[in-house]
Write an enzyme that holds these catalytic residues in place. Structure first.
Site, PDB file in Angstrom:
ATOM      1  CG  ASP A  15      -2.031   0.986   1.147  1.00  0.00           C
ATOM      2  OD1 ASP A  15      -2.348   1.431   0.022  1.00  0.00           O
ATOM      3  OD2 ASP A  15      -2.582   1.343   2.202  1.00  0.00           O
ATOM      4  CG  ASN A  63      -7.986  -2.194  -4.677  1.00  0.00           C
ATOM      5  OD1 ASN A  63      -7.085  -2.997  -4.424  1.00  0.00           O
ATOM      6  ND2 ASN A  63      -8.217  -1.156  -3.895  1.00  0.00           N
ATOM      7  CD1 TRP A  64     -13.296  -5.594  -8.287  1.00  0.00           C
ATOM      8  CD2 TRP A  64     -12.614  -4.995 -10.338  1.00  0.00           C
ATOM      9  NE1 TRP A  64     -12.673  -6.683  -8.866  1.00  0.00           N
ATOM     10  CE2 TRP A  64     -12.249  -6.341 -10.125  1.00  0.00           C
ATOM     11  CE3 TRP A  64     -12.289  -4.392 -11.566  1.00  0.00           C
ATOM     12  CZ2 TRP A  64     -11.581  -7.104 -11.077  1.00  0.00           C
ATOM     13  CZ3 TRP A  64     -11.621  -5.148 -12.514  1.00  0.00           C
ATOM     14  CH2 TRP A  64     -11.273  -6.484 -12.271  1.00  0.00           C
TER      15      TRP A  64
HETATM   16  C1  IPE Z   1      -5.348  -2.646   0.200  1.00  0.00           C
HETATM   17  O1  IPE Z   1      -5.033  -1.312  -0.050  1.00  0.00           O
HETATM   18  C2  IPE Z   1      -5.354  -3.410  -1.064  1.00  0.00           C
HETATM   19  C3  IPE Z   1      -4.062  -3.542  -1.724  1.00  0.00           C
HETATM   20  C4  IPE Z   1      -2.919  -3.094  -1.311  1.00  0.00           C
HETATM   21  C5  IPE Z   1      -4.122  -4.256  -2.964  1.00  0.00           C
HETATM   22  P1  IPE Z   1      -6.167  -0.203  -0.224  1.00  0.00           P
HETATM   23  O2  IPE Z   1      -5.474   1.094  -0.427  1.00  0.00           O
HETATM   24  O3  IPE Z   1      -7.127  -0.609  -1.255  1.00  0.00           O
HETATM   25  O4  IPE Z   1      -6.887  -0.261   1.195  1.00  0.00           O
HETATM   26  P2  IPE Z   1      -7.789   0.795   1.929  1.00  0.00           P
HETATM   27  O5  IPE Z   1      -8.819   1.256   0.953  1.00  0.00           O
HETATM   28  O6  IPE Z   1      -6.901   1.930   2.351  1.00  0.00           O
HETATM   29  O7  IPE Z   1      -8.333   0.059   3.106  1.00  0.00           O
HETATM   30  C1  IPE Z   2      -1.719   0.198  -3.251  1.00  0.00           C
HETATM   31  O1  IPE Z   2      -1.466   1.552  -3.308  1.00  0.00           O
HETATM   32  C2  IPE Z   2      -2.025  -0.406  -4.593  1.00  0.00           C
HETATM   33  C3  IPE Z   2      -3.395  -0.890  -4.734  1.00  0.00           C
HETATM   34  C4  IPE Z   2      -4.314  -0.822  -3.830  1.00  0.00           C
HETATM   35  C5  IPE Z   2      -3.734  -1.493  -5.996  1.00  0.00           C
HETATM   36  P1  IPE Z   2      -2.644   2.618  -3.288  1.00  0.00           P
HETATM   37  O2  IPE Z   2      -3.025   2.899  -4.698  1.00  0.00           O
HETATM   38  O3  IPE Z   2      -3.747   2.195  -2.407  1.00  0.00           O
HETATM   39  O4  IPE Z   2      -1.888   3.854  -2.688  1.00  0.00           O
HETATM   40  P2  IPE Z   2      -2.496   4.947  -1.689  1.00  0.00           P
HETATM   41  O5  IPE Z   2      -3.032   4.214  -0.517  1.00  0.00           O
HETATM   42  O6  IPE Z   2      -3.546   5.679  -2.446  1.00  0.00           O
HETATM   43  O7  IPE Z   2      -1.327   5.810  -1.356  1.00  0.00           O
HETATM   44 MG    MG Z   3      -4.104   2.489  -0.426  1.00  0.00          MG
END
Ligand code: IPE
Ligand code: IPE
Ligand code: MG
Length: 239
Positions: A15, A63-64
């Protein structure tokens, strides 16, 4: 590090890609690209440190909700990784790749790349790398429960036989040890639906670094914290 104080299975919630890009005035997709690079490197670092299983959270069932362009960019990066790993068979001959999650909604081309790489690496025994893709811990449990109910309906399994072991075996991680250590960079203090069943007794390490900046040094810091933990599993003495 002594074998005993080393986790067999590490889970990583990759993340912080978006924030890494924002800090640099770049589009979020640039953060995902940098994150994909960090992912390739962490496999090597884990293998060198004799970690047997690594599960990385790459894309969740939630994430969708993100803009289509971002989702497409993440899927493209995953496809590129799968192609590269397939082509560089020699370099990757210690790595067994498994995709955990519901692959059915993914593009057919991506599903084919997954099938091809899983087949090619199935016998590799150095490190198993589970890539959690369209993965959700609750979705995984629903999928597992459906399989078990079907087996009961078909008379292959009785209700009395249902136990924790059967449920574990109905999950994508069947046959693998539970993660001993779960690392979440980015400063967030939550699991976000990652390995919710398997994490029942995991140690957690939360770190302030953003995923693209996570490397060998950060891995060693997490391993050091893990080695200092006392894992009692409900008992009074450490195991
Ligand atoms: C968790 O990260 C999912 C992945 C790293 C693939 P998110 O960025 O989606 O999680 P939330 O929304 O902060 O809980
Ligand atoms: C994790 O990084 C990747 C996925 C969830 C696919 P993020 O895209 O969630 O990064 P932040 O949390 O917005 O910084
Ligand atoms: Mg994130």
């Amino acid at each position: 590090m002594e074998e005993k104080s080393l986790p067999k299975h590490i889970g990583i919630i990759m993340d912080g890609n978006g924030r890494w890009a924002k800090k640099r005035g770049l589009p979020r997709t640039a953060g995902h690209k940098a994150g994909a690079k960090a992912f390739r490197e962490i496999i090597k670092h884990c293998h060198e440190r004799k970690i047997r299983y690594l599960t990385v959270y790459a894309f969740s069932t939630e994430n969708w909700k993100r803009p289509k362009e971002e989702v497409d960019a993440i899927m493209k990066l995953l496809g590129e990784y799968l192609d590269e790993a397939f082509q560089h068979e020699e370099e990757n001959k210690e790595v067994c790749v498994k995709i955990i999650g519901n692959v059915k909604p993914l593009a057919l081309e991506l599903q084919e790349k997954i099938r091809r790489l899983e087949e090619q690496t199935a016998e590799n025994r150095g490190i198993t790398v589970n890539i959690a893709l369209n993965y959700g811990g609750r979705d995984e449990l629903v999928h597992g429960v459906k399989t078990l109910v079907q087996q009961i309906k078909d008379g292959e399994l009785s209700v009395e036989d249902l136990d924790e072991e059967r449920i574990s075996r109905s999950l994508y991680t069947a046959g693998q040890p539970d993660p001993d250590l779960i690392i979440r960079p980015s400063g967030e203090l939550r699991l976000s639906n990652f390995l919710i069943w398997q994490a029942a007794y995991s140690e957690f390490v939360f770190m302030d670094v953003l995923w693209p900046d996570f490397g060998a040094k950060e891995l060693d810091q997490a391993l050091e914290q893990y080695a200092g933990r006392s894992r009692r599993f409900g008992d009074v003495t450490a195991k």
